[in-house]
Design a protein around this motif. Structure first.
Motif, short mmCIF file in Angstrom:
data_model
loop_
_atom_site.label_atom_id
_atom_site.label_comp_id
_atom_site.label_asym_id
_atom_site.label_seq_id
_atom_site.Cartn_x
_atom_site.Cartn_y
_atom_site.Cartn_z
N ARG A 194 -25.58 -5.49 33.16
CA ARG A 194 -26.46 -5.43 34.32
C ARG A 194 -27.40 -4.23 34.22
O ARG A 194 -28.59 -4.34 34.50
CB ARG A 194 -25.63 -5.36 35.59
N GLN A 195 -26.86 -3.09 33.79
CA GLN A 195 -27.70 -1.89 33.68
C GLN A 195 -28.77 -2.07 32.62
O GLN A 195 -29.90 -1.61 32.78
CB GLN A 195 -26.83 -0.67 33.36
N ALA A 196 -28.41 -2.76 31.51
CA ALA A 196 -29.39 -2.98 30.45
C ALA A 196 -30.51 -3.89 30.93
O ALA A 196 -31.67 -3.68 30.60
CB ALA A 196 -28.71 -3.57 29.22
N VAL A 197 -30.16 -4.92 31.71
CA VAL A 197 -31.18 -5.84 32.24
C VAL A 197 -32.06 -5.11 33.25
O VAL A 197 -33.29 -5.26 33.25
CB VAL A 197 -30.52 -7.10 32.86
N GLN A 198 -31.44 -4.30 34.11
CA GLN A 198 -32.22 -3.59 35.12
C GLN A 198 -33.15 -2.55 34.51
O GLN A 198 -34.27 -2.35 34.97
CB GLN A 198 -31.28 -2.92 36.13
N SER A 199 -32.68 -1.91 33.44
CA SER A 199 -33.52 -0.90 32.80
C SER A 199 -34.55 -1.51 31.85
O SER A 199 -35.46 -0.82 31.41
CB SER A 199 -32.67 0.13 32.05
N GLY A 200 -34.40 -2.79 31.52
CA GLY A 200 -35.35 -3.46 30.64
C GLY A 200 -35.03 -3.29 29.16
O GLY A 200 -35.86 -3.62 28.31
N ASP A 201 -33.84 -2.80 28.80
CA ASP A 201 -33.44 -2.63 27.40
C ASP A 201 -32.95 -3.98 26.88
O ASP A 201 -31.78 -4.34 27.02
CB ASP A 201 -32.35 -1.56 27.30
N GLU A 202 -33.87 -4.73 26.28
CA GLU A 202 -33.58 -6.10 25.84
C GLU A 202 -32.56 -6.14 24.70
O GLU A 202 -31.70 -7.02 24.66
CB GLU A 202 -34.88 -6.79 25.42
N ALA A 203 -32.61 -5.20 23.77
CA ALA A 203 -31.69 -5.19 22.63
C ALA A 203 -30.25 -4.96 23.10
O ALA A 203 -29.32 -5.66 22.66
CB ALA A 203 -32.10 -4.13 21.62
N LEU A 204 -30.07 -3.99 23.98
CA LEU A 204 -28.73 -3.71 24.51
C LEU A 204 -28.22 -4.87 25.35
O LEU A 204 -27.04 -5.25 25.26
CB LEU A 204 -28.75 -2.41 25.33
N ALA A 205 -29.11 -5.48 26.15
CA ALA A 205 -28.71 -6.63 26.95
C ALA A 205 -28.28 -7.79 26.07
O ALA A 205 -27.28 -8.47 26.35
CB ALA A 205 -29.86 -7.06 27.87
N GLN A 206 -29.00 -8.01 24.98
CA GLN A 206 -28.66 -9.09 24.05
C GLN A 206 -27.30 -8.81 23.39
O GLN A 206 -26.48 -9.71 23.23
CB GLN A 206 -29.77 -9.22 22.99
N GLN A 207 -27.07 -7.57 23.02
CA GLN A 207 -25.81 -7.20 22.39
C GLN A 207 -24.64 -7.39 23.37
O GLN A 207 -23.60 -7.94 23.00
CB GLN A 207 -25.88 -5.74 21.93
N LYS A 208 -24.81 -6.94 24.59
CA LYS A 208 -23.75 -7.11 25.60
C LYS A 208 -23.52 -8.58 25.90
O LYS A 208 -22.40 -9.02 26.13
CB LYS A 208 -24.14 -6.37 26.89
N GLN A 209 -24.59 -9.35 25.89
CA GLN A 209 -24.49 -10.78 26.17
C GLN A 209 -23.69 -11.50 25.08
O GLN A 209 -22.86 -12.36 25.36
CB GLN A 209 -25.90 -11.35 26.27
N GLN A 210 -23.91 -11.12 23.82
CA GLN A 210 -23.14 -11.72 22.72
C GLN A 210 -21.67 -11.32 22.80
O GLN A 210 -20.78 -12.13 22.55
CB GLN A 210 -23.73 -11.29 21.37
N GLY A 211 -21.41 -10.07 23.16
CA GLY A 211 -20.02 -9.63 23.34
C GLY A 211 -19.32 -10.39 24.47
O GLY A 211 -18.17 -10.79 24.34
N LEU A 212 -20.05 -10.61 25.57
CA LEU A 212 -19.51 -11.36 26.69
C LEU A 212 -19.20 -12.80 26.28
O LEU A 212 -18.15 -13.35 26.61
CB LEU A 212 -20.49 -11.34 27.86
N SER A 213 -20.10 -13.40 25.53
CA SER A 213 -19.89 -14.78 25.08
C SER A 213 -18.67 -14.88 24.17
O SER A 213 -17.86 -15.81 24.29
CB SER A 213 -21.15 -15.26 24.35
N GLY A 214 -18.49 -13.91 23.27
CA GLY A 214 -17.32 -13.90 22.39
C GLY A 214 -16.02 -13.71 23.16
O GLY A 214 -15.01 -14.36 22.87
N ASN A 215 -16.06 -12.85 24.17
CA ASN A 215 -14.86 -12.62 24.98
C ASN A 215 -14.49 -13.86 25.79
O ASN A 215 -13.30 -14.19 25.94
CB ASN A 215 -15.07 -11.43 25.92
#
Length: 187
Positions: free
Chosen positions: A2-23
């Motif tokens: 959420r913080q990555a999306v709010q701050s606009g850091d697309e790379a970090l948001a994508q990385q967190k999103q892939q981790g969430l999908s794997g979990n």
């Protein structure tokens, strides 16, 4: 995420999103077997398989929200945050349902596994029917050992062993002959 999306850091948001999908995939795999066991236990008890369906639907909703989150554009920040709210809600629901599953008494899960044996034989054997063949087998075994020992002692007493030692036969040839003779006498 959420913080990555709010701050606009697309790379970090994508990385967190892939981790969430794997979990979520790992949780789905681990929960699937347990839920199928619980559902079969509830069916055996006569209850409806009600616990497995909400968890499965929550997992399906979670996967759907994550895939929609993956497909949403980075420009639609409000839509992504709304999807993240839904993902958070699904994770909270899933956590509550799994906590309820963990609190199930183990005796309930094991209860359908009750073994009951019964004989399908027409004749019911008695205790002596079991022991008589065993006693006969032991008697025959002891007789065979006794005959073998007496044979070896008699051959030494008569002097047959000395004749075998001076004959052109090897030391191993009389033994099979003695054994076969004893087996014929015992059998």
């Amino acid at each position: 995420m959420r913080q990555a999306v709010q701050s606009g850091d697309e790379a970090l948001a994508q990385q967190k999103q892939q981790g969430l999908s794997g979990n979520v995939d790992a949780v789905s795999l681990a929960v699937g077997v347990s839920l199928s066991l619980l559902d079969s236990v509830q069916q055996a008890k006569g209850a409806s398989g009600g616990n497995a369906d909400p968890v499965q639907s929550t997992l399906a909703d979670l996967r759907q929200n994550i895939s929609q989150l993956n497909n949403s554009s980075s420009a639609d920040k409000a839509g992504r945050l709304a999807r993240l709210d839904k993902v958070d809600k699904d994770i909270t629901d899933l956590d509550g349902k799994l906590a309820e599953f963990k609190n199930i008494d183990p005796s309930i899960i094991v209860s359908p596994f009750h073994s009951e044996t019964k004989s399908i034989a027409i004749v019911q054997p008695s205790l002596s029917d079991f022991f008589a063949p065993a006693v006969l087998a032991l008697l025959l075994q002891h007789l065979a050992v006794t005959f073998a020992a007496l044979s070896i002692v008699r051959e030494r007493y008569v002097g047959t062993m000395e004749l075998f030692r001076v004959s052109p036969l090897s030391a191993r040839k009389p033994s099979p002959a003695n054994t076969s003779a004893i087996c014929c006498l015992a059998g």
